[in-house]
Design a protein around this motif. Structure first.
Motif, PDB file in Angstrom:
ATOM      1  N   PHE A  72      77.854  12.026  28.167  1.00  0.00           N
ATOM      2  CA  PHE A  72      77.108  13.007  28.947  1.00  0.00           C
ATOM      3  C   PHE A  72      75.779  13.342  28.294  1.00  0.00           C
ATOM      4  O   PHE A  72      74.732  13.313  28.938  1.00  0.00           O
ATOM      5  CB  PHE A  72      77.946  14.284  29.128  1.00  0.00           C
ATOM      6  N   TRP A  73      75.796  13.679  26.998  1.00  0.00           N
ATOM      7  CA  TRP A  73      74.568  14.057  26.310  1.00  0.00           C
ATOM      8  C   TRP A  73      73.580  12.903  26.263  1.00  0.00           C
ATOM      9  O   TRP A  73      72.379  13.091  26.474  1.00  0.00           O
ATOM     10  CB  TRP A  73      74.860  14.559  24.897  1.00  0.00           C
ATOM     11  N   THR A  76      72.070  12.396  29.843  1.00  0.00           N
ATOM     12  CA  THR A  76      71.157  13.471  30.239  1.00  0.00           C
ATOM     13  C   THR A  76      69.910  13.503  29.365  1.00  0.00           C
ATOM     14  O   THR A  76      68.819  13.786  29.863  1.00  0.00           O
ATOM     15  CB  THR A  76      71.845  14.850  30.218  1.00  0.00           C
ATOM     16  N   PHE A  80      66.702  13.150  31.585  1.00  0.00           N
ATOM     17  CA  PHE A  80      66.025  14.437  31.773  1.00  0.00           C
ATOM     18  C   PHE A  80      65.660  15.023  30.410  1.00  0.00           C
ATOM     19  O   PHE A  80      66.101  16.119  30.068  1.00  0.00           O
ATOM     20  CB  PHE A  80      66.938  15.418  32.523  1.00  0.00           C
ATOM     21  N   SER A  84      67.086  18.749  29.669  1.00  0.00           N
ATOM     22  CA  SER A  84      68.343  18.674  28.923  1.00  0.00           C
ATOM     23  C   SER A  84      68.097  18.884  27.436  1.00  0.00           C
ATOM     24  O   SER A  84      68.978  19.362  26.725  1.00  0.00           O
ATOM     25  CB  SER A  84      69.043  17.341  29.162  1.00  0.00           C
TER      26      SER A  84
END
Length: 102
Positions: A72-73, A76, A80, A84
């Motif tokens: 996820f990190w 993102t 973004f 993020s």
């Protein structure tokens, strides 16, 4: 003690954010002589790139978060980076690096 790259991540994020906002404002308002500031956006992109690389390195090297959180990190941060990155710097980084709030 944290390595230099971990100490540099947050300042590099803020440098990138300020340069991006500054560069885009000059790009939008060309009546202020923005042609003299053509170096701002390339510097902003370079510092944002360095921030993303350092952040992804921190995330992938973390032992305190799950594989799903790492994915996820990374996604993102790559897609973004400015938005993020702010969330990562304010809240997610403490969990990733296992930094206890005082």
């Amino acid at each position: 003690m944290q390595p230099f790259s971990s100490k540099a991540t947050v300042p590099i994020y803020f440098v990138a954010a300020v340069l991006l906002l500054w560069g885009f404002s000059f790009h939008i308002v060309e009546t202020l002589g923005a042609e003299n500031f053509n170096f701002v956006l390339p510097m902003a992109y370079c510092s944002a790139f360095v921030f993303v690389i350092l952040s992804v390195r921190e995330v992938l090297g973390s032992v305190t978060i799950s594989k799903n959180e790492k994915v996820f990190w990374v996604i993102t941060l790559l897609l973004f980076s400015l938005l993020s990155g702010l969330v990562y710097v304010i809240s997610g980084r403490n969990k990733v690096l296992n930094i206890q709030a005082e």
